[in-house]
Every structure is written in structure tokens, then in C-alpha cells.
Design a protein around this motif. Structure first.
Motif, PDB file in Angstrom:
ATOM      1  N   GLY A   1       2.762 -41.676 -13.837  1.00 31.21           N
ATOM      2  CA  GLY A   1       1.935 -41.811 -15.035  1.00 31.21           C
ATOM      3  C   GLY A   1       0.545 -41.256 -14.840  1.00 31.21           C
ATOM      4  N   VAL A   2      -0.029 -41.468 -13.645  1.00 31.60           N
ATOM      5  CA  VAL A   2      -1.381 -40.970 -13.362  1.00 31.60           C
ATOM      6  C   VAL A   2      -1.417 -39.449 -13.420  1.00 31.60           C
ATOM      7  CG1 VAL A   2      -3.149 -40.766 -11.571  1.00 31.60           C
ATOM      8  CG2 VAL A   2      -2.070 -42.983 -12.007  1.00 31.60           C
ATOM      9  N   VAL A   3      -0.507 -38.788 -12.697  1.00 30.47           N
ATOM     10  CA  VAL A   3      -0.571 -37.326 -12.630  1.00 30.47           C
ATOM     11  C   VAL A   3      -0.099 -36.683 -13.933  1.00 30.47           C
ATOM     12  CG1 VAL A   3      -0.410 -37.277 -10.122  1.00 30.47           C
ATOM     13  CG2 VAL A   3       1.688 -37.175 -11.480  1.00 30.47           C
ATOM     14  N   GLU A   4       0.826 -37.322 -14.623  1.00 32.20           N
ATOM     15  CA  GLU A   4       1.280 -36.791 -15.906  1.00 32.20           C
ATOM     16  C   GLU A   4       0.131 -36.740 -16.901  1.00 32.20           C
ATOM     17  OE1 GLU A   4       5.263 -37.700 -18.289  1.00 32.20           O
ATOM     18  OE2 GLU A   4       3.805 -39.330 -18.505  1.00 32.20           O
ATOM     19  N   ARG A   5      -0.619 -37.830 -17.000  1.00 31.23           N
ATOM     20  CA  ARG A   5      -1.749 -37.869 -17.930  1.00 31.23           C
ATOM     21  C   ARG A   5      -2.890 -36.965 -17.458  1.00 31.23           C
ATOM     22  NH1 ARG A   5      -3.292 -37.329 -22.719  1.00 31.23           N
ATOM     23  NH2 ARG A   5      -5.184 -38.456 -23.310  1.00 31.23           N
ATOM     24  N   ALA A   6      -3.120 -36.911 -16.151  1.00 30.27           N
ATOM     25  CA  ALA A   6      -4.161 -36.026 -15.629  1.00 30.27           C
ATOM     26  C   ALA A   6      -3.862 -34.574 -15.984  1.00 30.27           C
ATOM     27  CB  ALA A   6      -4.285 -36.186 -14.121  1.00 30.27           C
ATOM     28  N   LEU A   7      -2.597 -34.176 -15.897  1.00 26.99           N
ATOM     29  CA  LEU A   7      -2.219 -32.804 -16.241  1.00 26.99           C
ATOM     30  C   LEU A   7      -2.393 -32.554 -17.735  1.00 26.99           C
ATOM     31  CD1 LEU A   7      -1.091 -30.042 -15.537  1.00 26.99           C
ATOM     32  CD2 LEU A   7       1.217 -31.019 -15.686  1.00 26.99           C
ATOM     33  N   VAL A  23     -11.607 -37.729 -16.153  1.00 25.26           N
ATOM     34  CA  VAL A  23     -10.704 -37.160 -15.156  1.00 25.26           C
ATOM     35  C   VAL A  23     -10.918 -37.787 -13.783  1.00 25.26           C
ATOM     36  CG1 VAL A  23     -12.125 -35.202 -14.363  1.00 25.26           C
ATOM     37  CG2 VAL A  23      -9.634 -34.995 -14.428  1.00 25.26           C
ATOM     38  N   HIS A  24     -12.132 -38.304 -13.530  1.00 30.75           N
ATOM     39  CA  HIS A  24     -12.388 -38.935 -12.238  1.00 30.75           C
ATOM     40  C   HIS A  24     -11.530 -40.183 -12.060  1.00 30.75           C
ATOM     41  CE1 HIS A  24     -14.548 -40.156  -8.643  1.00 30.75           C
ATOM     42  NE2 HIS A  24     -14.619 -41.372  -9.158  1.00 30.75           N
ATOM     43  N   ARG A  25     -11.263 -40.900 -13.137  1.00 27.86           N
ATOM     44  CA  ARG A  25     -10.399 -42.084 -13.052  1.00 27.86           C
ATOM     45  C   ARG A  25      -9.040 -41.724 -12.483  1.00 27.86           C
ATOM     46  NH1 ARG A  25     -10.045 -44.364 -18.979  1.00 27.86           N
ATOM     47  NH2 ARG A  25      -8.531 -45.702 -17.920  1.00 27.86           N
ATOM     48  N   TYR A  26      -8.503 -40.603 -12.950  1.00 29.56           N
ATOM     49  CA  TYR A  26      -7.166 -40.197 -12.531  1.00 29.56           C
ATOM     50  C   TYR A  26      -7.171 -39.635 -11.116  1.00 29.56           C
ATOM     51  CZ  TYR A  26      -5.826 -41.255 -17.233  1.00 29.56           C
ATOM     52  OH  TYR A  26      -5.587 -41.946 -18.398  1.00 29.56           O
ATOM     53  N   PHE A  27      -8.225 -38.925 -10.758  1.00 31.85           N
ATOM     54  CA  PHE A  27      -8.341 -38.407  -9.396  1.00 31.85           C
ATOM     55  C   PHE A  27      -8.379 -39.569  -8.398  1.00 31.85           C
ATOM     56  CE2 PHE A  27     -10.922 -37.320  -5.712  1.00 31.85           C
ATOM     57  CZ  PHE A  27     -10.280 -36.193  -5.245  1.00 31.85           C
ATOM     58  N   ALA A  28      -9.240 -40.553  -8.656  1.00 34.58           N
ATOM     59  CA  ALA A  28      -9.387 -41.667  -7.725  1.00 34.58           C
ATOM     60  C   ALA A  28      -8.129 -42.519  -7.661  1.00 34.58           C
ATOM     61  CB  ALA A  28     -10.586 -42.525  -8.132  1.00 34.58           C
ATOM     62  N   ALA A  29      -7.496 -42.751  -8.808  1.00 37.06           N
ATOM     63  CA  ALA A  29      -6.253 -43.537  -8.817  1.00 37.06           C
ATOM     64  C   ALA A  29      -5.146 -42.818  -8.061  1.00 37.06           C
ATOM     65  CB  ALA A  29      -5.829 -43.820 -10.248  1.00 37.06           C
TER      66      ALA A  29
END
Length: 340
Positions: A211-217, A308-314
Motif C-alpha cells: 500500500g505504501v509503495v503503490e500510493r507513493a508511485l 511524499v516524505h511520509r511514504y518514503f519514511a514508512a
């Protein structure tokens, strides 16, 4: 196997996405912790018990449906303890615990009133009393009880018992954690289920990372479609297109490997190799997608106030939770090699 999500998975995912969009909160400068409002909302809506046995009043579904919920939690970067409390602890108590333990510990969790955490290393037991230390236990600072693994036995420990010390900690993305120290604490034995917990927990980590990487993309592709350099959107540049295409393949690899692992675990077939493969992709591909998101966003990608930092850190936290890529690759090699 059929990789098409079940109707129950799709419905649970849609409900979870709507609830978290409305209820989940995030403060980039906050102390992390536990989103009690979102957790209670998931309980009231029936999300927490839906993928548990019907004997508990649940929907009778299992790990694949739980992974669908975890993927949405990852997409929202929501601070809710579904992974340790439901996928690991509540599922274990439903499978291996007594009706009395279920009434006392599981039902309050399903209502969103309590939290259970899991600590899988660093403990020993003697005469039913548990001692040891584990750092960075996810959601440990807010847990009412812990499932603690010792060599050959897992124990349920009350966080209010004498000899239990929990000191709040934070991970790099402000997620809640706790330093758990036990000193001769009486525990309720649940059997030798440490590997059972680890495999389910690892599959859950992979689903959340998906879910993290899907939304980050998605966020990165949208940014690339509107950000201009030299009077052209950067998504039109070959180098950016290649990075996004590689990231898409990585996300799909995480998805398929995670679905495979969850299906094998839920089908009671040997799943250790599938879980190790999924965790390798969740760690390795998660790392690449997280860095692609930051790089394509340019300067704003390193701004801790930017979404985007939220997704990078997660993604970085989940990359190493329950084992990084190298550890999983070594485990997979051992499994494929077989007995010496």
C-alpha cells in the motif's frame, strides 16, 4: 493460483479506504503514536473482526482479506495497530487460545478499545515466568497486552503485570514503538507458535508495504505529469519514464509475491519460501520505489512537510521490519537448498 482479489477482499479494502480517508490523521512534526479515533472507527465499522473466524462473531475470512485491509492502511500511512493486534495476536488467540482468553483479550480489540502487541525475540522463560528485552516493539507504548516469543513457547503477558516495563520509543517515521522489558513476569502459554506468528506477520508487513509503495508511485506519476522543466512536463523525459516504469514493475512484484504468500499461508501448504520471497521484494523493491518517489519530486521530495516524505519514511521502516532483503534472501537460499 488465481490472483484476482475475492469479493470480500475488495469490499473490505473499499470500506477501509473510505474510513481512513475520513478518520485518519497525521502530524509530520508530531510524536507519532497511535490514532485511537481511526482505530475505534475501524472497530465500529466491523473491519477489525471481519477477517476473523465466525466463532468470534467475525466474517469467517482470513489472511488474504486481512492483507487487503493492511494494504489500505499502508496507502493511508495510518497509525493503527491492525498488523500486531489482528493479523498476529487476535488471530493467534482465536486459533490457539481458550474461550476465556478470547473473551478477555480479543473481543475488546475487535471493538477498537484495546491494543495487543507482539515481541518475537529476546526473551526466555522459566517455570512460566518470562524475562528479557526487545526494543522497538510496534505499538508497544499503547499496548494492553503482549504476545512474547521464547524458544519453544509463546506467552501472553498483561502489560499491567508486575515486572513489565514499557518505555515509549519512536521510529524514523514517527510510528509508535516501545522498549519492552520483562522481569519474571507470569505469562499464559499458547504453545510453540513463534514461527506461525512470524510468517503471518511478515506477510502482513509485505501487504502494508504494498500500500505504501503503490500510493507513493501514484503520487509521483501525478507529479511527473504536471511538473514542467524547459516548457515540458518531466514525465515526458525518457529518464523519468524509465524510473516510473521500473517502479511500476516493482510494485506489481510486491503485489504478486504478497498474494502468493498470503494464499499459501491460508491454504495450509508450506509457505516459508513464498513468505521469504515476498519479504525480499517488499524490502528491495520498496527501497527502490521510495527513492524514485523522492528523486522525481526533486527538492520537495526531501521536505519533511511534503506528503511524499511520509511514504518514503514508512517504506524505509517496513523495509527492515521482521527482516531485511538480505536476511530473507539467505533464508530463501537455505529453504531451497534443503537439509545438509
Amino acid at each position: 493460483m488465481d490472483f484476482t482479489p475475492s469479493e470480500a477482499s475488495a469490499d473490505l479494502a473499499a470500506l477501509t479506504r473510505r474510513l481512513l480517508a475520513d478518520k485518519a490523521t497525521y502530524d509530520p512534526h508530531g510524536t507519532g503514536g497511535f490514532d485511537a479515533i481511526a482505530w475505534a472507527a475501524l472497530g465500529q465499522a466491523g473491519v477489525l473482526d471481519a477477517a476473523l473466524p465466525s466463532s468470534l462473531g467475525g466474517g469467517g475470512f482470513g489472511l488474504p482479506e486481512q492483507c487487503a485491509v493492511l494494504t489500505e492502511i499502508g496507502r493511508a500511512v495510518a497509525a493503527v495497530p491492525y498488523l500486531p493486534s489482528i493479523t498476529m495476536a487476535a488471530s493467534a488467540l482465536a486459533e490457539f487460545g481458550t474461550p476465556e482468553l478470547v473473551d478477555r483479550w480479543v473481543l475488546p480489540v475487535l471493538r477498537g478499545e484495546r491494543v495487543l502487541a507482539v515481541a518475537l525475540s529476546g526473551f526466555t522463560a522459566a517455570d512460566g515466568r518470562v524475562s528479557g528485552t526487545q526494543t522497538a516493539v510496534p505499538f508497544g507504548a499503547f499496548a494492553h497486552g503482549f504476545l512474547v516469543a521464547t524458544p519453544g513457547e509463546v506467552f501472553l503477558v498483561d502489560a499491567a503485570a508486575t515486572g513489565v516495563s514499557v518505555r515509549p520509543q519512536q521510529t524514523t517515521d514517527h510510528a509508535d514503538a516501545g522498549l519492552l522489558e520483562l522481569s519474571g513476569v507470569p505469562g499464559v502459554p499458547l504453545g510453540d507458535i513463534g514461527e506461525w506468528l512470524r510468517l503471518r506477520g511478515t506477510a502482513g508487513v509485505c501487504a502494508q508495504q504494498l500500500g505504501v509503495v503503490e500510493r507513493a508511485l501514484e503520487l509521483t506519476a501525478a507529479y511527473a505529469a504536471e511538473r514542467k522543466q524547459f516548457d515540458h512536463v518531466i514525465g515526458g523525459f525518457q529518464a523519468v519514464r524509465q524510473r516510473l516504469a521500473d517502479a511500476y514493475l516493482d510494485v506489481e512484484a510486491v503485489r504478486l509475491a504478497t498474494l502468493q504468500a498470503a494464499w499459501q499461508l491460508s491454504s495450509d501448504v508450506p509457505a516459508a519460501a513464498a513468505v521469504a520471497t515476498a519479504k525480499f521484494w517488499a524490502a528491495e523493491a520498496g527501497h527502490r520505489v521510495a527513492h524514485t518517489a523522492v528523486h522525481v519530486h526533486g527538492g520537495v521530495g526531501i521536505d519533511v512537510d511534503h506528503v511524499v516524505h511520509r511514504y518514503f519514511a514508512a517504506a524505509k521502516r517496513l523495509e527492515f521490519q521482521l527482516g531485511g532483503a538480505t536476511q530473507q534472501l539467505l533464508a530463501l537460499g537455505d529453504l531451497l537448498a534443503g537439509p545438509a
